[in-house]
Motif scaffolding. Sequence first.
Motif, PDB file in Angstrom:
ATOM      1  N   VAL A  53       8.342  11.837  11.527  1.00 17.36           N
ATOM      2  CA  VAL A  53       8.306  11.668  10.076  1.00 17.36           C
ATOM      3  C   VAL A  53       6.875  11.403   9.604  1.00 17.36           C
ATOM      4  O   VAL A  53       6.431  11.944   8.587  1.00 17.36           O
ATOM      5  CB  VAL A  53       9.242  10.519   9.638  1.00 17.36           C
ATOM      6  CG1 VAL A  53       9.122  10.275   8.138  1.00 17.36           C
ATOM      7  CG2 VAL A  53      10.682  10.847   9.990  1.00 17.36           C
TER       8      VAL A  53
ATOM      9  N   ALA B 151       4.814  13.685   7.069  1.00 18.87           N
ATOM     10  CA  ALA B 151       4.347  13.077   5.819  1.00 18.87           C
ATOM     11  C   ALA B 151       2.837  13.201   5.672  1.00 18.87           C
ATOM     12  O   ALA B 151       2.325  13.560   4.602  1.00 18.87           O
ATOM     13  CB  ALA B 151       4.766  11.608   5.772  1.00 18.87           C
TER      14      ALA B 151
ATOM     15  N   GLY C 284      10.500   8.972   2.776  1.00 13.83           N
ATOM     16  CA  GLY C 284      10.660  10.419   2.733  1.00 13.83           C
ATOM     17  C   GLY C 284      11.729  10.855   1.761  1.00 13.83           C
ATOM     18  O   GLY C 284      11.644  11.945   1.174  1.00 13.83           O
TER      19      GLY C 284
ATOM     20  N   PRO D 196       7.000  14.681  -1.238  1.00 11.01           N
ATOM     21  CA  PRO D 196       6.400  14.885   0.085  1.00 11.01           C
ATOM     22  C   PRO D 196       4.893  14.631   0.127  1.00 11.01           C
ATOM     23  O   PRO D 196       4.386  14.059   1.091  1.00 11.01           O
ATOM     24  CB  PRO D 196       6.726  16.355   0.391  1.00 11.01           C
ATOM     25  CG  PRO D 196       7.971  16.628  -0.383  1.00 11.01           C
ATOM     26  CD  PRO D 196       7.857  15.807  -1.632  1.00 11.01           C
TER      27      PRO D 196
ATOM     28  N   VAL E   7       4.229  10.748   0.353  1.00  8.98           N
ATOM     29  CA  VAL E   7       4.824   9.911   1.397  1.00  8.98           C
ATOM     30  C   VAL E   7       3.755   9.335   2.332  1.00  8.98           C
ATOM     31  O   VAL E   7       3.807   8.157   2.701  1.00  8.98           O
ATOM     32  CB  VAL E   7       5.882  10.698   2.193  1.00  8.98           C
ATOM     33  CG1 VAL E   7       6.383   9.880   3.385  1.00  8.98           C
ATOM     34  CG2 VAL E   7       7.043  11.065   1.293  1.00  8.98           C
TER      35      VAL E   7
END
Length: 377
Positions: A212, A216, A286, A291, A294
């Motif tokens: 993630v 990000a 998220g 996006p 993030v």
Amino acid sequence: MRRLSLPSVDPFLLWLIGTVAAASLLPATGRWATAFGMLADAAIALLFFLHGAKLSREAIVAGMGNWRLHAMVLASTYILFPLVGLAVLHAGGAAIDPVMASGLLFLTLLPSTVQSSIAFTAMARGNVAAAVCSASMSNLIGIVATPLLVQVAMHPAASAGGGMAWGSVKTIALQLLLPFVAGHLLRPWIGGFVARHKAVLQPVDRGSILLVVYAAFSAAVVEGIWQRVGALDLAGLLLWCALILGVVVVANVVAARIAGLSREDAIVLLFCGSKKSLVSGVPMAGALFAPAQVGLVVLPLMVFHQLQLFLCAALAGRFARDAAARDAAMLPPLGEAGAIAAAARAGFAIPDACLPGVVSNLELLTRHATTLRGPAA
């Protein structure tokens, strides 16, 4: 003189830094960005499924009776932290980048950690059953409470106008809550397997977060995050995070004394009520933010995560040493010299004929006391 030692750096922090560096040098774009995003979503769902399978109902039931302590932990997590965050943003004003300011406020709205809160409580010889209950309850409530608090604290106009982003709540419920509940319902069948293969399954925790973070920061790099954030911004972020953590820790120590909590429960309030979850925060960010935002939003959480580990490790070590010293002071005296000295302090002398028996009984009492107390944490 005791040598000063610096707290060790969590190896996961090095992985996080490496992931951010990789995303900065080789950001995922186009179809690769979509693929990494889908892979990260699947890993997060698996992560929460395993958390649900690991959650012990027995441990939660054992600690649920201490409702006053749990209420104080939840108040620290979802009331005190957000108020401190709002005060810091008000004090910082225009000196803090707006998106980074959102990240600072966002971290104050997250649930507490689970694994590290329980581990530090055990190390400090606190109430472990209550820590399991408080930390687990905080995370369950946070799946719903954090998105709602984000709307109220960060988008008040939208909330007042009825424009709350229920889509974000739905995304979190489907990606986090549903797998968690499914894992917990399947615990009777898979709980033993998960417990036996903890070491094998642990990379899922960290691997999902790294995925993630990479996705990000890839999006953030494409949007020019490093043209926006410099060394002074990072230094300022470190100070703001330290201020938030310091205020909450001191407030919890004071609250424990005012409430008259036992030492064991005060430790639970300190560790469960002063920490924020990177595992929950990254996937929530998220789902709740664009996006491109993030990466900058989770940056304060990554800094705060390491600060809280430094401080809690130091505090837990100190509590453990204090407990060990107190236990040693409470043990019966050992050997003939110890027995004679203890008797002299009490104002009498042990006859020579009785001394071997007294020493033998004291040694037996010491073994029983050590067994009942258990091994030092």
